[in-house]
Design a protein around this motif. Structure first.
Motif, PDB file in Angstrom:
ATOM      1  N   GLY A 122       0.785  -1.241   0.000  1.00 29.90           N
ATOM      2  CA  GLY A 122       0.000   0.000   0.000  1.00 29.90           C
ATOM      3  C   GLY A 122       0.810   1.281   0.000  1.00 29.90           C
ATOM      4  N   ARG A 123       1.732   1.382   0.947  1.00 26.19           N
ATOM      5  CA  ARG A 123       2.511   2.619   1.083  1.00 26.19           C
ATOM      6  C   ARG A 123       3.288   2.930  -0.191  1.00 26.19           C
ATOM      7  NH1 ARG A 123       3.404   3.211   6.624  1.00 26.19           N
ATOM      8  NH2 ARG A 123       1.338   3.493   7.507  1.00 26.19           N
ATOM      9  N   LEU A 126       1.010   4.173  -2.876  1.00 25.09           N
ATOM     10  CA  LEU A 126       0.509   5.531  -2.679  1.00 25.09           C
ATOM     11  C   LEU A 126       1.598   6.565  -2.895  1.00 25.09           C
ATOM     12  CD1 LEU A 126      -1.793   5.153   0.424  1.00 25.09           C
ATOM     13  CD2 LEU A 126      -2.439   5.517  -1.942  1.00 25.09           C
ATOM     14  N   ASN A 127       2.836   6.149  -2.809  1.00 24.07           N
ATOM     15  CA  ASN A 127       3.915   7.133  -2.858  1.00 24.07           C
ATOM     16  C   ASN A 127       4.577   7.276  -4.220  1.00 24.07           C
ATOM     17  OD1 ASN A 127       5.453   9.011  -1.162  1.00 24.07           O
ATOM     18  ND2 ASN A 127       7.171   7.738  -1.774  1.00 24.07           N
TER      19      ASN A 127
ATOM     20  N   ARG B  75      -0.868  13.318  -6.215  1.00 27.01           N
ATOM     21  CA  ARG B  75      -0.721  11.958  -6.738  1.00 27.01           C
ATOM     22  C   ARG B  75      -0.922  11.941  -8.244  1.00 27.01           C
ATOM     23  NH1 ARG B  75      -2.893   9.779  -1.501  1.00 27.01           N
ATOM     24  NH2 ARG B  75      -0.883   9.510  -0.466  1.00 27.01           N
ATOM     25  N   ALA B  99       3.510   9.448   1.066  1.00 27.07           N
ATOM     26  CA  ALA B  99       3.060   8.489   2.070  1.00 27.07           C
ATOM     27  C   ALA B  99       4.308   8.002   2.767  1.00 27.07           C
ATOM     28  CB  ALA B  99       2.326   7.325   1.418  1.00 27.07           C
ATOM     29  N   LEU B 100       4.248   7.881   4.053  1.00 26.99           N
ATOM     30  CA  LEU B 100       5.431   7.425   4.776  1.00 26.99           C
ATOM     31  C   LEU B 100       5.681   5.959   4.502  1.00 26.99           C
ATOM     32  CD1 LEU B 100       6.037   8.684   8.353  1.00 26.99           C
ATOM     33  CD2 LEU B 100       7.338   9.017   6.279  1.00 26.99           C
ATOM     34  N   GLY B 101       6.932   5.623   4.474  1.00 24.91           N
ATOM     35  CA  GLY B 101       7.243   4.219   4.246  1.00 24.91           C
ATOM     36  C   GLY B 101       7.577   3.990   2.799  1.00 24.91           C
ATOM     37  N   VAL B 102       8.562   4.705   2.304  1.00 23.21           N
ATOM     38  CA  VAL B 102       8.982   4.589   0.916  1.00 23.21           C
ATOM     39  C   VAL B 102       9.684   3.251   0.742  1.00 23.21           C
ATOM     40  CG1 VAL B 102       9.917   6.000  -0.920  1.00 23.21           C
ATOM     41  CG2 VAL B 102       9.593   6.985   1.316  1.00 23.21           C
ATOM     42  N   TYR B 158      12.162   8.074  11.279  1.00 26.48           N
ATOM     43  CA  TYR B 158      11.470   7.491  10.125  1.00 26.48           C
ATOM     44  C   TYR B 158      11.193   8.575   9.076  1.00 26.48           C
ATOM     45  CZ  TYR B 158       8.282   3.777   8.542  1.00 26.48           C
ATOM     46  OH  TYR B 158       7.665   2.770   7.870  1.00 26.48           O
ATOM     47  N   ALA B 162      12.816   9.252   5.274  1.00 26.10           N
ATOM     48  CA  ALA B 162      11.950   9.352   4.097  1.00 26.10           C
ATOM     49  C   ALA B 162      12.213  10.662   3.351  1.00 26.10           C
ATOM     50  CB  ALA B 162      10.488   9.260   4.514  1.00 26.10           C
ATOM     51  N   LEU B 180       4.369  14.884   6.648  1.00 28.73           N
ATOM     52  CA  LEU B 180       5.091  13.623   6.790  1.00 28.73           C
ATOM     53  C   LEU B 180       6.557  13.812   7.150  1.00 28.73           C
ATOM     54  CD1 LEU B 180       3.593  11.803   3.742  1.00 28.73           C
ATOM     55  CD2 LEU B 180       3.107  11.361   6.122  1.00 28.73           C
TER      56      LEU B 180
END
Lengths: 296, 259
Positions: A122-123, A126-127, B75, B99-102, B158, B162, B180
């Motif tokens: 998901g992440r 979305l990124n 987006r 979105a966090l968590g690339v 975190y 990112a 973020l």
């Protein structure tokens, strides 16, 4: 603006985003970008395996331990339930079940890991914009690396079996073994194609993944793994060919157990199912992948 | 498209259907079909007929309430969401922090995650590996943390990693959801400096932020979006002032503080 319309998506410079919902994006740039980022899929699978085995005590030993334990379970099944290993038939049955099971599990792990790859990514989705098919592709690579260590386990079982029962029909080495890479490639492509279908379905229906585990079990019983392809006669043989894994599994049995080449019918079946699943799965997935970001 | 433009948006509309039912399962779908009920969906018009040009080297701030279409716009510029109507033309390499968590897998080390994030954005392994140390240094992680699993990181660490990954890609266009890039005051200063450095190199930045001070501080242009339409486009201080008036809280200095 006319000069910009042909510009590919994902290209590093000029990019044009236009509506093309429910139809395919320009395929050539998509595939180019897919190929360009194959290193991502490979690393992703490597890292996913690394993460999975990082915390377990036996670590990567599980990759060998798993098929070994499976072999033991089916050894018991064959010896206890089917009247023992006294005859040559016992070792042949065991070998048939093992190679069929390992091959089936290769396809199964392509499909079940691929099915959740989109909802789990998901992440990332979305990124960043990238060809989403890379995620199920990465699961297929993982499945392949999990499948590879099962082959030495199979070979070890056969070597021991031949030593105990020298008159068994299982071949030591034959030229038919040259078909093995082809069969494995067909299993991988079929598995990848079907994983695209289930990955897409899982985005829309989140319980697809749960149903899949039952579905896969029924599929296993309907495949020539626990029974032999020769047990089917006449029109019953069509069961082998309407099963996407039927032709590859009966070719597997022919090559590994009987040491003969796959029949022309099986070869056509292998290729048809591999290409068919890839094309249908690819169309289903790629035509919907730009919808994923709003549904994750 | 004129050479000096980084982004051109022509009459962009984005609609999408969302499923109103809470559980999107096959079981529910079958049950509904057996009762002859239709699927209950709602069409969200996230962006309505937006037209905008953005030259290279601009720093654009986007303000607006929740649900104004800011993230959708970002987006769609990144190519993640398809336009329903209209067209977006982007000239340059994009890097995003939306979105966090690339590529972040919590069991893996920061270094592995940085490599994954870089590969996903189209860099080669050599390129990203040569930058890992630089990224780690910029993110200002405590000693040795770069090789520790990401699950041991604080949320600030975190966010800093990112952000560092996003800016280190040497993007022509940087899309940033400011909420973020959480960091402490000193990292904020550092990240602002980095962004100023990027604009000095004629790179383009778009920032979505609820911290209106950030918009005033960094941007040379701002747009205010409301329910998918463009309300105002102009100098950041003017846009921010009108936006605050709209929120009926006046222009009290406290609203300029980060929320």
């Amino acid at each position: 603006m006319s000069n910009t319309t042909a510009n590919p998506e994902f290209s590093p410079n000029l990019q044009v985003f236009e509506p093309h919902k429910a139809s395919l994006p320009p395929l050539v740039p998509y595939l180019k970008e897919f190929w360009k980022r194959r290193a991502f899929a490979i690393e992703l699978s490597r890292f996913a395996d690394k993460a999975e085995y990082l915390d377990s005590k036996f670590g990567k030993v599980w990759l060998i331990l798993n098929p070994l334990l499976l072999a033991m379970i089916y050894f018991l099944l064959v010896t206890v339930l089917r009247g023992g290993m006294k005859s040559n038939q016992g070792i042949t049955t065991l070998a048939h079940i093992l190679i069929g099971l390992f091959t089936f599990y290769f396809a199964q792990s392509c499909i079940s890991a691929g099915a959740t790859s989109i909802t789990a990514g998901g992440r990332l989705i979305l990124n960043q914009a990238f060809p989403r098919a890379l995620l199920p592709f990465s699961s297929t690579i993982s499945a392949f690396y999990q499948f590879l260590p099962t082959l030495p386990v199979y070979i070890a079982v056969v070597v021991i079996g031949k030593w105990v029962f020298p008159s068994t029909q299982i071949p030591g080495f034959t030229w038919s073994y040259l078909w093995i890479p082809f069969i494995i490639a067909c299993v991988g492509i079929t598995g990848f194609g079907l994983s695209l279908v289930f990955a897409t379905m899982n985005v829309y229906f989140r319980d697809t993944n749960k149903l899949l585990s039952y579905f896969m079990r029924i599929w296993l019983y309907a495949s020539p793994v626990l029974w032999l392809p020769e047990m089917l006669h006449g029109w019953h043989r069509t069961i082998l060919f309407i099963n996407p894994l039927g032709p590859v599994l009966s070719s597997t049995s022919n090559v590994w157990i009987k040491g003969i080449n796959p029949t022309p019918g099986e070869l056509v079946g292998c290729i048809a199912w591999a290409l068919g699943s890839l094309l249908i799965g690819g169309y289903f997935f790629i035509s919907r992948e730009r919808d994923f970001a709003v549904r994750i | 498209m004129p050479e000096n433009l980084a982004i051109r948006i022509e009459d962009l509309s984005i609609k999408y259907k969302i499923n109103v039912d809470t559980k999107r399962t096959l079981k529910n779908a079958v049950m509904r079909a057996s009762k002859g009920e239709a699927v209950r969906t709602r069409t969200v018009e996230a962006i309505k007929h937006l037209t905008m040009d953005l030259p290279h080297g601009s720093v654009l701030g986007i303000v607006g309430a929740n649900g104004a279409g800011k993230s959708t716009l970002m987006r769609s510029i990144a190519g993640i969401l398809p336009p329903t109507e209209g067209r977006i033309i982007v000239n340059g390499k994009i890097s995003t922090l939306l979105a966090l968590g690339v590529g972040f897998n919590p069991a893996l080390s920061g270094r592995d995650n940085i490599i994954l994030g870089g590969l996903a954005s189209g860099m080669t392994r050599e390129e990203i590996e040569s930058k890992t140390d630089e990224i780690a240094e910029f993110a200002d992680l405590p000693d040795g943390f770069i090789d520790m699993p990401v699950r041991t990181y604080s949320s600030g660490m975190y966010g800093r990693v990112a952000f560092s990954v996003a800016v280190s890609m040497k993007p022509d266009i940087l899309l940033l959801d400011e909420a973020l890039s959480a960091g402490d005051a000193s990292f904020k200063e550092k990240s602002f400096n980095k962004m100023r450095e990027l604009c000095a190199e004629a790179r383009t930045i778009i920032i979505v932020s609820h911290a209106l001070a950030t918009i005033n501080d960094l941007c040379d242009r701002a747009i205010w979006m409301n329910k998918g339409t463009l309300v105002q486009d102009g100098k950041p201080d003017a846009v921010v002032e009108d936006y605050l008036k709209f929120l009926k809280v006046g222009t009290l200095p406290s609203n300029y503080e980060d929320m």
